[in-house]
Scaffold this motif. Structure first.
Motif, short mmCIF file in Angstrom:
data_model
loop_
_atom_site.label_atom_id
_atom_site.label_comp_id
_atom_site.label_asym_id
_atom_site.label_seq_id
_atom_site.Cartn_x
_atom_site.Cartn_y
_atom_site.Cartn_z
N ASP A 129 0.74 -1.08 -0.17
CA ASP A 129 -0.12 0.02 -0.02
C ASP A 129 0.73 1.33 -0.01
O ASP A 129 0.40 2.32 -0.05
CB ASP A 129 -0.91 0.05 1.23
N GLY A 130 2.07 1.10 -0.19
CA GLY A 130 3.03 2.14 0.16
C GLY A 130 3.31 2.89 -1.46
O GLY A 130 4.21 3.78 -1.02
N ILE A 131 3.16 2.42 -2.29
CA ILE A 131 3.20 3.22 -3.74
C ILE A 131 2.30 2.83 -4.74
O ILE A 131 1.81 1.60 -4.55
CB ILE A 131 4.45 2.63 -3.95
N THR A 132 1.85 3.67 -5.59
CA THR A 132 0.86 3.51 -6.57
C THR A 132 1.64 3.26 -7.86
O THR A 132 2.68 3.71 -8.11
CB THR A 132 0.01 4.42 -6.58
N GLU A 133 0.85 2.85 -8.66
CA GLU A 133 1.48 2.49 -10.19
C GLU A 133 1.62 4.01 -10.78
O GLU A 133 2.67 3.91 -11.53
CB GLU A 133 0.54 1.57 -10.91
N GLU A 134 0.81 4.82 -10.48
CA GLU A 134 1.34 6.23 -10.87
C GLU A 134 2.43 6.79 -10.74
O GLU A 134 3.31 7.33 -11.15
CB GLU A 134 -0.01 7.37 -10.82
N PHE A 185 14.21 0.63 -7.23
CA PHE A 185 13.54 -0.25 -6.38
C PHE A 185 12.49 0.23 -5.54
O PHE A 185 12.49 1.26 -4.93
CB PHE A 185 14.62 -0.69 -5.51
N VAL A 186 11.25 -0.43 -5.50
CA VAL A 186 10.15 -0.12 -5.00
C VAL A 186 9.54 -1.43 -4.45
O VAL A 186 9.72 -2.27 -4.90
CB VAL A 186 9.08 0.73 -5.89
N PRO A 187 8.78 -1.16 -3.31
CA PRO A 187 8.21 -0.15 -2.51
C PRO A 187 8.87 -0.19 -1.08
O PRO A 187 8.23 0.50 -0.12
CB PRO A 187 6.66 -0.14 -2.54
N GLY A 203 31.14 -5.96 -3.80
CA GLY A 203 32.08 -5.57 -4.67
C GLY A 203 31.71 -5.00 -6.12
O GLY A 203 32.26 -4.80 -7.01
N ALA A 204 30.28 -4.84 -6.10
CA ALA A 204 29.64 -4.70 -7.41
C ALA A 204 28.59 -3.28 -6.98
O ALA A 204 27.32 -3.66 -7.26
CB ALA A 204 28.82 -5.70 -8.01
N PRO A 205 28.96 -2.27 -6.60
CA PRO A 205 28.08 -0.98 -6.04
C PRO A 205 27.12 -0.56 -6.97
O PRO A 205 27.47 -0.68 -8.40
CB PRO A 205 29.02 -0.02 -5.73
N LYS A 206 26.10 -0.33 -6.87
CA LYS A 206 25.03 0.32 -7.61
C LYS A 206 24.22 1.37 -6.92
O LYS A 206 24.04 1.12 -5.63
CB LYS A 206 23.94 -0.79 -8.12
N LYS A 207 23.73 2.37 -7.85
CA LYS A 207 23.22 3.44 -7.14
C LYS A 207 21.36 2.92 -7.13
O LYS A 207 21.08 2.29 -8.11
CB LYS A 207 23.17 4.59 -7.80
N ILE A 208 20.83 2.93 -6.05
CA ILE A 208 19.55 2.50 -5.76
C ILE A 208 18.67 3.54 -5.65
O ILE A 208 18.67 4.40 -4.81
CB ILE A 208 19.46 1.31 -4.75
N ILE A 209 17.85 3.75 -6.71
CA ILE A 209 16.67 4.93 -6.46
C ILE A 209 15.36 4.36 -5.93
O ILE A 209 14.92 3.45 -6.46
CB ILE A 209 16.29 5.46 -7.95
N ALA A 210 14.91 4.74 -4.72
CA ALA A 210 14.01 4.02 -3.85
C ALA A 210 12.91 4.99 -3.80
O ALA A 210 12.99 6.23 -3.44
CB ALA A 210 14.68 3.30 -2.68
N SER A 211 11.58 4.26 -3.58
CA SER A 211 10.39 5.27 -2.97
C SER A 211 9.41 3.97 -2.71
O SER A 211 9.76 2.79 -3.01
CB SER A 211 9.82 5.57 -4.37
N GLY A 212 8.57 4.48 -1.81
CA GLY A 212 7.72 3.72 -1.22
C GLY A 212 7.43 3.70 0.25
O GLY A 212 7.61 4.89 1.09
#
Ligand code: 13P
Ligand code: SF4
Length: 347
Positions: A129-134, A185-187, A203-212
């Motif tokens: 319930d923490g994120i919508t498809e919009e 990455f959600v939610p 040893g494989a860092p990535k930037k995670i853009i998160a929301s939720g």
């Protein structure tokens, strides 16, 4: 009347069966299941198992649901990944899904010709319930070309907007396998932080853009809870779910999904475990590893506990519209792609 008079001998036999399964299981912090509790449950488990056969239904129960469902009537119980695979392969006409709404939706997505019924009705989840498809569409527009990973604890509409679905059991491995250096990455905001930390550790860092949002059960644990378990129970092994805060995960001995925790306990020579997770999993471990001791500070998912023997029987006999999962063909086909991508990547 859903449960009619059953003869005393049959009830006692069923109560003995249940007590054999539940006798080591806690009802709450201090009290274990008694034979009298099992005798109360017996008319329902007998009737549910009878109607289940008559209707060619299968009952899938998440490990967080009450143990009288898990051990009394479920054909399969487990974590969200294992249950989704069972839902996909079943030949039963009806799937009774004791869990929360997004799990029943996942069953429908994977096996759309079946009737999928959830006794708890629209039981929520603070993550789903923490994120919508919009909101997911807006994230994609703001970060074009960045793949979207959605945790399985998400609505069908959010899965339909995502590239790959993941579960707590495979999120780290799938994210590590992807070639991109940036992922949406959600939610689950806490799992997103854990993911970023784990990818750096590998040893494989990535930037995670998160929301939720966060899980209202697992986000309550603190490093003090870990310290307190260690102080009161020297030598204890502390297990945490990846929905917990990163500082809690860092303080634990093991971090993994519900299935991961079960496997850890099975393989471990240790006898004493502290569980930073939902009570239902504690019950499963108490039932299945009787030579080991489990300490549980707190943590109950009220949504999972909305599934009961009474509403499971009612849903089997005469489901209400709000207990029947309905999804459009379009959502099913788009959401299925993200689940199938997960299955492909876990081969
Ligand atoms: P699992 O994926 O480990 O079954 O967990 C589901 C869940 O809801 C955890 O809170
Ligand atoms: Fe959702 Fe948390 Fe309940 Fe799991 S325990 S179903 S993540 S609210």
């Amino acid at each position: 009347m859903l449960v009619q008079g059953t003869d005393t001998a049959a009830l006692e036999q069923e109560a003995h069966r249940l007590y054999g399964l539940l006798g080591s299981v806690s009802r709450n912090q201090d009290v274990k299941w008694t034979y009298a509790d099992c005798l109360q449950a017996a008319p329902y488990t007998l009737r549910i198992n009878q109607v289940k056969k008559e209707k060619n239904a299968v009952i899938l129960a998440h490990s967080y649901t009450v143990p009288e469902l898990v051990y009394g009537v479920a054909d399969f119980s487990g974590d969200s990944y294992a249950l989704s695979r069972k839902a996909e392969e079943t030949s039963a006409d009806t799937i009774i899904f004791a869990g929360v709404w997004f799990m029943a939706e996942t069953a429908k997505i994977l096996n759309p010709s079946k009737q999928v019924i959830i006794p708890a009705g629209r039981a929520g989840c603070t993550l789903a319930d923490g994120i919508t498809e919009e909101e997911v569409r807006a994230l994609k527009a703001a970060h074009p070309g960045v793949p979207v990973l959605c945790y399985v604890n998400s609505t069908a509409g959010v899965k339909a907007e995502s590239d790959i679905c993941v579960t707590s059991g495979n999120v780290f491995d799938i994210a590590a396998k992807l070639p991109q250096k940036e992922l949406i990455f959600v939610p689950d905001l806490l799992m997103a932080q854990n993911l970023e930390i784990e990818l750096s550790r590998r040893g494989a860092p990535k930037k995670i853009i998160a929301s939720g949002a966060s899980c209202c059960v697992h986000d309550k644990y603190t490093p003090d809870d870990v310290a307190s378990l260690r102080r009161k129970h020297p030598g204890i092994k502390v297990l945490a779910h990846p929905e917990c805060r990163p500082d809690v995960c860092a303080a634990a001995d093991y971090v993994g999904s519900t299935k991961g925790m079960q496997d850890y306990v099975a393989a471990s020579p240790d006898k004493l475990f502290g569980l930073l997770t939902e009570f239902g999993l504690v019950n499963r471990l108490e039932a299945e590893y009787r030579d080991k001791t489990f300490i549980w500070p707190f943590g109950v998912c009220a949504y999972m506990k909305k599934n009961t023997l009474i509403n499971t029987l009612q849903a089997l006999v005469n489901p209400r519209p709000e207990q029947i999962v309905q999804l459009s063909d379009e959502v099913i086909s788009r959401a299925r792609k993200s689940l199938q991508n997960m299955f492909e990547m876990t081969k």
